[in-house]
Write a protein that holds these residues in place. Structure first.
Motif, mmCIF file in Angstrom:
data_model
loop_
_atom_site.group_PDB
_atom_site.id
_atom_site.type_symbol
_atom_site.label_atom_id
_atom_site.label_comp_id
_atom_site.label_asym_id
_atom_site.label_seq_id
_atom_site.Cartn_x
_atom_site.Cartn_y
_atom_site.Cartn_z
ATOM 1 N N ARG A 281 0.780 -1.241 0.000
ATOM 2 C CA ARG A 281 0.000 0.000 0.000
ATOM 3 C C ARG A 281 0.811 1.289 0.000
ATOM 4 N NH1 ARG A 281 -4.885 -1.324 -1.674
ATOM 5 N NH2 ARG A 281 -5.749 -3.019 -0.479
ATOM 6 N N SER B 86 -2.431 -6.561 -2.407
ATOM 7 C CA SER B 86 -2.218 -5.962 -3.727
ATOM 8 C C SER B 86 -3.403 -6.222 -4.655
ATOM 9 C CB SER B 86 -0.952 -6.519 -4.374
ATOM 10 O OG SER B 86 0.179 -6.150 -3.642
ATOM 11 N N ARG C 175 -4.561 4.597 0.166
ATOM 12 C CA ARG C 175 -3.220 4.393 -0.405
ATOM 13 C C ARG C 175 -2.374 5.611 -0.113
ATOM 14 N NH1 ARG C 175 -2.836 0.006 -3.689
ATOM 15 N NH2 ARG C 175 -4.820 -0.799 -4.363
#
Length: 185
Positions: free
Chosen positions: A85, A164, A184
């Motif tokens: 992230r 992911s 993020r």
């Protein structure tokens, strides 16, 4: 008459080799365990687990396994989050570095730890003030730490790939339904 291709023959050859090299020895060991004198004795081999010594060994093994799973997860989870992230994910060399314990044979790793942490070992020779810490290595918590350090790459890879693969749409759907998540970075 149908002719077999080379791929088909290779596939059947691989299954045959798997059966001979893996399944046959396991079957023979299990047969020997349940039929030590040539006759079936029921669940008599499992009765050994009822003896106090073996019950204690089993309990200690389960405790160690649980501690290693928790320890490896505590090491892997933050690292997987950071690598999935944040901008660290573009540094692929970190993944290679993290996989070093995974690629090291357990025997070599354990010998290295023993030589480093034994009384008057490498750590005490290089850093004499660590002499009060090195005996802790040979305790339950020391074993959990070493085994967690060796096994955390397994959990790291699984967690990193899972994080992911979670797309933005799933995160947005979670926030719409009241979930909290990290954006993020």
């Amino acid at each position: 008459m149908k002719y077999f291709s080379l791929q088909t023959l290779n596939k059947y050859g691989a299954f045959l080799a798997l059966g001979l090299l893996v399944l046959l020895p396991i079957t023979l060991v299990l047969l020997r365990a349940f039929m030590p004198e040539g006759s079936f004795e029921g669940l008599a081999p499992l009765a050994v687990l009822g003896e106090p010594y073996y019950r204690e060994v089993l309990w200690n093994s389960l405790l160690l396994g649980g501690g290693v799973v928790i320890g490896a997860s505590l090491l892997a989870a933050p690292l997987a989050f950071l690598m999935a992230r944040t901008d660290l994910k573009r540094h692929r060399w970190l993944d290679v570095l993290i996989m070093v314990p995974f690629m090291t044979p357990p025997y070599i790793g354990s010998m290295g730890w023993i030589l480093a942490m034994q009384p008057n070992g490498y750590i005490e020779q290089l850093l004499p003030f660590m002499s009060s810490v090195t005996p802790l290595f040979f305790t339950y918590y020391g074993m959990v730490l070493v085994m967690s350090l060796h096994l955390f790459p397994f959990i790291y890879i699984i967690m990193r790939n899972t994080l992911s693969n979670i797309g933005g749409r799933l995160e947005e759907a979670g926030s719409v339904h009241g979930g909290k998540f990290f954006y993020r970075m």
